[in-house]
Scaffold this motif. Structure first.
Motif, PDB file in Angstrom:
ATOM      1  N   CYS A  66       0.852  -1.193   0.000  1.00  0.00           N
ATOM      2  CA  CYS A  66       0.000   0.000   0.000  1.00  0.00           C
ATOM      3  C   CYS A  66       0.884   1.238   0.000  1.00  0.00           C
ATOM      4  O   CYS A  66       1.927   1.269   0.660  1.00  0.00           O
ATOM      5  CB  CYS A  66      -0.898   0.036   1.237  1.00  0.00           C
ATOM      6  SG  CYS A  66      -2.031  -1.362   1.362  1.00  0.00           S
ATOM      7  N   LYS A  71      -3.645   2.698   5.111  1.00  0.00           N
ATOM      8  CA  LYS A  71      -4.269   1.570   4.416  1.00  0.00           C
ATOM      9  C   LYS A  71      -3.610   0.246   4.802  1.00  0.00           C
ATOM     10  O   LYS A  71      -4.292  -0.758   5.013  1.00  0.00           O
ATOM     11  CB  LYS A  71      -4.210   1.780   2.907  1.00  0.00           C
ATOM     12  CG  LYS A  71      -5.018   0.752   2.128  1.00  0.00           C
ATOM     13  CD  LYS A  71      -5.124   1.112   0.657  1.00  0.00           C
ATOM     14  CE  LYS A  71      -5.933   0.075  -0.088  1.00  0.00           C
ATOM     15  NZ  LYS A  71      -6.006   0.378  -1.529  1.00  0.00           N
ATOM     16  N   GLU A  74      -4.890  -0.784   8.112  1.00  0.00           N
ATOM     17  CA  GLU A  74      -6.233  -1.384   8.026  1.00  0.00           C
ATOM     18  C   GLU A  74      -6.131  -2.862   7.654  1.00  0.00           C
ATOM     19  O   GLU A  74      -6.822  -3.705   8.243  1.00  0.00           O
ATOM     20  CB  GLU A  74      -7.074  -0.673   6.959  1.00  0.00           C
ATOM     21  CG  GLU A  74      -7.616   0.665   7.345  1.00  0.00           C
ATOM     22  CD  GLU A  74      -8.413   1.287   6.192  1.00  0.00           C
ATOM     23  OE1 GLU A  74      -9.109   0.542   5.458  1.00  0.00           O
ATOM     24  OE2 GLU A  74      -8.330   2.514   6.030  1.00  0.00           O
ATOM     25  N   ALA A  75      -5.288  -3.161   6.671  1.00  0.00           N
ATOM     26  CA  ALA A  75      -5.109  -4.553   6.243  1.00  0.00           C
ATOM     27  C   ALA A  75      -4.540  -5.386   7.389  1.00  0.00           C
ATOM     28  O   ALA A  75      -5.006  -6.504   7.651  1.00  0.00           O
ATOM     29  CB  ALA A  75      -4.185  -4.620   5.027  1.00  0.00           C
ATOM     30  N   LYS A  78      -7.115  -6.167   9.985  1.00  0.00           N
ATOM     31  CA  LYS A  78      -7.995  -7.249   9.544  1.00  0.00           C
ATOM     32  C   LYS A  78      -7.334  -8.613   9.804  1.00  0.00           C
ATOM     33  O   LYS A  78      -7.999  -9.549  10.256  1.00  0.00           O
ATOM     34  CB  LYS A  78      -8.308  -7.084   8.055  1.00  0.00           C
ATOM     35  CG  LYS A  78      -9.463  -7.912   7.586  1.00  0.00           C
ATOM     36  CD  LYS A  78      -9.965  -7.416   6.253  1.00  0.00           C
ATOM     37  CE  LYS A  78     -11.326  -7.996   5.993  1.00  0.00           C
ATOM     38  NZ  LYS A  78     -11.970  -7.422   4.834  1.00  0.00           N
ATOM     39  N   GLU A 101      -8.015  -7.512  -1.608  1.00  0.00           N
ATOM     40  CA  GLU A 101      -8.825  -6.361  -1.214  1.00  0.00           C
ATOM     41  C   GLU A 101      -7.991  -5.091  -1.028  1.00  0.00           C
ATOM     42  O   GLU A 101      -8.413  -4.009  -1.419  1.00  0.00           O
ATOM     43  CB  GLU A 101      -9.558  -6.680   0.090  1.00  0.00           C
ATOM     44  CG  GLU A 101     -10.461  -5.565   0.576  1.00  0.00           C
ATOM     45  CD  GLU A 101     -11.186  -5.899   1.867  1.00  0.00           C
ATOM     46  OE1 GLU A 101     -11.756  -4.977   2.457  1.00  0.00           O
ATOM     47  OE2 GLU A 101     -11.196  -7.077   2.288  1.00  0.00           O
ATOM     48  N   TYR A 102      -6.800  -5.204  -0.440  1.00  0.00           N
ATOM     49  CA  TYR A 102      -6.037  -4.022  -0.049  1.00  0.00           C
ATOM     50  C   TYR A 102      -4.801  -3.706  -0.888  1.00  0.00           C
ATOM     51  O   TYR A 102      -4.402  -2.553  -0.981  1.00  0.00           O
ATOM     52  CB  TYR A 102      -5.581  -4.151   1.418  1.00  0.00           C
ATOM     53  CG  TYR A 102      -6.690  -3.978   2.406  1.00  0.00           C
ATOM     54  CD1 TYR A 102      -7.061  -2.721   2.866  1.00  0.00           C
ATOM     55  CD2 TYR A 102      -7.382  -5.087   2.890  1.00  0.00           C
ATOM     56  CE1 TYR A 102      -8.082  -2.570   3.788  1.00  0.00           C
ATOM     57  CE2 TYR A 102      -8.408  -4.944   3.813  1.00  0.00           C
ATOM     58  CZ  TYR A 102      -8.757  -3.684   4.254  1.00  0.00           C
ATOM     59  OH  TYR A 102      -9.768  -3.532   5.158  1.00  0.00           O
ATOM     60  N   SER A 103      -4.164  -4.718  -1.469  1.00  0.00           N
ATOM     61  CA  SER A 103      -2.876  -4.483  -2.122  1.00  0.00           C
ATOM     62  C   SER A 103      -3.011  -3.636  -3.379  1.00  0.00           C
ATOM     63  O   SER A 103      -3.930  -3.826  -4.182  1.00  0.00           O
ATOM     64  CB  SER A 103      -2.194  -5.798  -2.475  1.00  0.00           C
ATOM     65  OG  SER A 103      -0.880  -5.544  -2.946  1.00  0.00           O
ATOM     66  N   GLU A 104      -2.076  -2.719  -3.543  1.00  0.00           N
ATOM     67  CA  GLU A 104      -2.026  -1.858  -4.722  1.00  0.00           C
ATOM     68  C   GLU A 104      -0.986  -2.352  -5.722  1.00  0.00           C
ATOM     69  O   GLU A 104      -0.719  -1.698  -6.724  1.00  0.00           O
ATOM     70  CB  GLU A 104      -1.716  -0.424  -4.284  1.00  0.00           C
ATOM     71  CG  GLU A 104      -2.804   0.146  -3.394  1.00  0.00           C
ATOM     72  CD  GLU A 104      -2.395   1.414  -2.657  1.00  0.00           C
ATOM     73  OE1 GLU A 104      -1.321   1.979  -2.942  1.00  0.00           O
ATOM     74  OE2 GLU A 104      -3.162   1.846  -1.781  1.00  0.00           O
TER      75      GLU A 104
END
Length: 158
Positions: A66, A71, A74-75, A78, A101-104
């Motif tokens: 991220c 962010k 947040e991951a 989770k 869901e989270y990785s860019e």
């Protein structure tokens, strides 16, 4: 020569050019923005370090990347809420869902799977954490030149 090396390391840290992760022992807590795990000390028979991580030349890993620290936190939360806070290991399939869901990173579409990679292929802090995280363990968030990462170590080989 040890004094000279220590002085160079201190100067490098002063100007933000660490050659090694700063922390020793435990990995940084969630939200840590500096480099992650430390390298093992000493060696025992069979080419393995005293901490059992070995001197492998390849690692199989998944990761979440991220750009923003918020962010990645947040991951990580989770992952903590589901497994880590209970002392459990994150199953690769569940890590893959969080990565998707989270990785860019483009690897996020593959559940963060980076496959096998050799020493020297990845940038400094990423390589340090990838090669020092025991199999099945999820790293705490850490920063590299590409952003903030979490790594799940899946395998080692020579």
């Amino acid at each position: 020569m040890r004094v000279k090396k220590l002085t160079i390391d201190r100067l490098a840290r002063k100007w933000g050019k660490d050659s090694k992760p700063k922390s020793k022992g435990k990995q940084p807590a969630a939200g840590a923005s500096e480099d992650g795990a430390s390298k093992g000390a000493g060696k025992s028979k069979g080419g393995k370090s005293a901490d059992g991580l070995g001197t492998c030349t390849y690692v199989k890993a998944r990761h979440i990347l991220c750009e923003k620290q918020g962010k990645i936190n947040e991951a990580y939360k989770k992952l903590q809420d589901g497994w880590l806070s209970n002392g459990d290991k994150v199953p690769p399939a569940e890590f893959a869902k969080v990565a998707a869901e989270y990785s860019e990173c483009p690897s996020g579409k593959k559940g963060g799977d980076l496959g096998w990679f050799p020493r020297g292929k990845m940038a400094g802090p990423f390589q340090d954490v990838a090669f020092s995280t025991p199999i099945g363990v999820t790293s705490a968030p850490f920063k590299s030149t590409h952003g903030y990462h979490i790594i799940l170590s899946e395998g080692r080989k020579n």
